[in-house]
Design a protein around this motif. Structure first.
Motif, PDB file in Angstrom:
ATOM      1  N   ASN A  97     -10.872  -3.882 -36.509  1.00 49.08           N
ATOM      2  CA  ASN A  97     -10.741  -3.860 -35.047  1.00 49.08           C
ATOM      3  C   ASN A  97      -9.284  -3.742 -34.642  1.00 49.08           C
ATOM      4  OD1 ASN A  97     -13.482  -4.033 -34.528  1.00 49.08           O
ATOM      5  ND2 ASN A  97     -13.493  -6.273 -34.507  1.00 49.08           N
ATOM      6  N   ALA A  98      -8.412  -4.481 -35.321  1.00 45.42           N
ATOM      7  CA  ALA A  98      -6.982  -4.402 -35.026  1.00 45.42           C
ATOM      8  C   ALA A  98      -6.447  -3.007 -35.322  1.00 45.42           C
ATOM      9  CB  ALA A  98      -6.220  -5.451 -35.829  1.00 45.42           C
ATOM     10  N   GLY A  99      -6.922  -2.402 -36.397  1.00 45.29           N
ATOM     11  CA  GLY A  99      -6.491  -1.047 -36.727  1.00 45.29           C
ATOM     12  C   GLY A  99      -6.900  -0.041 -35.674  1.00 45.29           C
ATOM     13  N   VAL A 100      -8.100  -0.220 -35.113  1.00 43.82           N
ATOM     14  CA  VAL A 100      -8.565   0.689 -34.061  1.00 43.82           C
ATOM     15  C   VAL A 100      -7.688   0.545 -32.814  1.00 43.82           C
ATOM     16  CG1 VAL A 100     -10.469   1.174 -32.475  1.00 43.82           C
ATOM     17  CG2 VAL A 100     -10.934   0.845 -34.904  1.00 43.82           C
ATOM     18  N   GLU A 101      -7.381  -0.692 -32.435  1.00 41.71           N
ATOM     19  CA  GLU A 101      -6.550  -0.904 -31.254  1.00 41.71           C
ATOM     20  C   GLU A 101      -5.157  -0.314 -31.453  1.00 41.71           C
ATOM     21  OE1 GLU A 101      -7.605  -1.956 -28.410  1.00 41.71           O
ATOM     22  OE2 GLU A 101      -9.618  -2.203 -29.248  1.00 41.71           O
ATOM     23  N   GLN A 102      -4.633  -0.485 -32.635  1.00 45.03           N
ATOM     24  CA  GLN A 102      -3.315   0.070 -32.939  1.00 45.03           C
ATOM     25  C   GLN A 102      -3.342   1.587 -32.858  1.00 45.03           C
ATOM     26  OE1 GLN A 102      -1.871  -0.559 -36.966  1.00 45.03           O
ATOM     27  NE2 GLN A 102       0.214  -0.894 -36.206  1.00 45.03           N
ATOM     28  N   ALA A 103      -4.363   2.206 -33.389  1.00 43.58           N
ATOM     29  CA  ALA A 103      -4.471   3.667 -33.356  1.00 43.58           C
ATOM     30  C   ALA A 103      -4.635   4.170 -31.929  1.00 43.58           C
ATOM     31  CB  ALA A 103      -5.651   4.109 -34.222  1.00 43.58           C
ATOM     32  N   ARG A 104      -5.382   3.437 -31.097  1.00 44.88           N
ATOM     33  CA  ARG A 104      -5.545   3.842 -29.700  1.00 44.88           C
ATOM     34  C   ARG A 104      -4.206   3.795 -28.961  1.00 44.88           C
ATOM     35  NH1 ARG A 104     -11.130   0.590 -28.193  1.00 44.88           N
ATOM     36  NH2 ARG A 104     -12.574   2.145 -29.117  1.00 44.88           N
ATOM     37  N   ALA A 105      -3.385   2.757 -29.247  1.00 45.65           N
ATOM     38  CA  ALA A 105      -2.068   2.662 -28.607  1.00 45.65           C
ATOM     39  C   ALA A 105      -1.194   3.845 -29.008  1.00 45.65           C
ATOM     40  CB  ALA A 105      -1.396   1.338 -28.979  1.00 45.65           C
ATOM     41  N   ARG A 106      -1.255   4.252 -30.252  1.00 42.68           N
ATOM     42  CA  ARG A 106      -0.472   5.393 -30.709  1.00 42.68           C
ATOM     43  C   ARG A 106      -0.937   6.682 -30.038  1.00 42.68           C
ATOM     44  NH1 ARG A 106      -0.422   3.933 -37.163  1.00 42.68           N
ATOM     45  NH2 ARG A 106       1.133   2.243 -37.051  1.00 42.68           N
TER      46      ARG A 106
END
Length: 379
Positions: A112-121
């Motif tokens: 989930n954290a990886g998805v949020e990080q990718a969305r921010a990028r």
């Protein structure tokens, strides 16, 4: 001395009288009602009462029995794609689940954290791209710089897709609608890639693969209707069709694999059950008699033919060559002709050459009704 002779003579006289009386009784008995006189076995009203039936021509289906194993219309063993702890199990053993239903949730905090990080990028790359496009429209930025930031934006979108896929691996879903099997998976358990989580079977129909000898190949075609039985439900006949045939004949067994599909609306058929497939090879007309009318001794079979003679009605034991058994009837390939009158049942009461009295004549339906209550010799 004289007294002894007196007793000896008396004993001889008594013995002689006994012999004479015995002879007279035997003589009168031989002149009695036996031996064809009124009331004897061969006379009027004599003989063992039996039921008779006629040998008749009947249609027999020429079939060959083949063995196969049932499989679900669709069957799969669900496994995990990653090593992780089970967070939640969302099904119960034997439950019907819809296509796409989530069955097991694995811990996915990191994903989930990886998805949020990718969305921010992605958001940052999109804003940067828009600024450079605006500058390029005003003539303050080259097209090469815009292309570079556009590639960075597409790369960020790809990273987001990959992160969402990794998170999706933490959800075990049903690939199709079906019934789940038994499982030992519980929250907190650690699963590894390839470890069995649960089985899933679509039981609306079952597939059965069976081997057919190549000599029967001319009478085999896709779409052909076939019938089968199972050991679990021997009285139930299931009807299906041949779905497809393999493209090759096995060089070692000289057989081709056929796949049949049987509807299973009630769920009686389970994957793994032994299925006895009856492959029809046509029909033939043969003389047939009820099973209860055929006696079996070892490898020999015989019937009792009711014959009329000068001495009265008698049962003659006649050997026959039996064939197929279908629907309570036995095919007689040799030894009888259509129209021959035979003893229908109760063969344990009759011997060859014995006088009989026909109490009633039964048709095929009547014999079938009483057949279950009769004891068949040799069975």
């Amino acid at each position: 001395m004289l007294r002894r002779h007196f007793f000896l003579v008396g004993a001889l006289v008594i013995l002689g009288l006994m012999v004479v009386v015995g002879g007279l009784r035997m003589g009168f008995g031989a002149a009695g009602p036996q031996g064809g006189g009124p009331g004897g076995p061969g006379g009027p009203g004599g003989g063992v009462p039996v039921a008779a039936t006629l040998a008749q021509t009947r249609t027999f289906n020429d079939t060959v029995e083949l063995l196969g194993v049932a499989k679900g219309r669709q069957s799969v063993t669900l496994t995990a794609a990653a090593t992780q702890l089970v967070e939640r199990v969302r099904f119960t053993d034997g439950q019907y689940v819809a296509e796409g239903a989530v069955l097991v949730e694995l811990k996915d905090a990191e994903q989930n954290a990886g998805v949020e990080q990718a969305r921010a990028r992605v958001a940052q790359a999109e804003r940067t791209l828009e600024r450079w496009r605006t500058l390029a429209e005003r003539g303050f930025a080259s097209k090469a710089a815009v292309d570079e930031h556009e590639a960075a934006y597409l790369t960020a979108q790809a990273d987001l897709t990959a992160a969402e896929a990794r998170r999706g691996d933490r959800l075990i879903r049903a690939p199709f609608a079906g019934v789940v099997g038994l499982t030992d998976i519980a929250p907190g358990a650690l699963v590894n890639p390839g470890a069995v989580i649960v089985t899933l079977d679509d039981l609306s129909a079952v597939r059965v693969d069976f081997e057919v000898p190549e000599r029967y190949l001319p009478g085999l075609a896709a779409g052909q209707t076939i019938r089968a039985r199972t050991d679990a439900y021997p009285d139930m006949v299931i009807t299906g069709r041949i779905d497809t045939l393999d493209t090759r004949v096995d060089a070692e067994t000289r057989a081709i694999t056929a796949r049949a599909v049987f509807p299973n609306p009630d769920g009686y058929l389970k994957p793994g059950m032994l299925i006895r497939v009856a492959l029809s090879r046509g029909q033939r007309e043969s003389v047939a008699v009820p099973e209860a009318a055929v006696a079996v001794q070892g490898a020999s079979s015989f019937v009792f033919v009711i014959a009329e003679s000068e001495g009265g009605t008698r049962a003659e034991q006649r050997p026959v060559v039996s064939g197929a058994r279908q629907d309570g009837f036995v095919e007689v390939r040799d030894g009888l002709s259509a129209g021959d009158r035979i003893v229908a049942n109760g063969l344990n009461k009759v011997t060859g050459g014995q006088p009989v009295k026909v109490a009633e004549t039964l048709d095929a339906a009547d014999v079938a009704r009483v057949q279950a209550s009769e004891e068949r010799p040799g069975a």
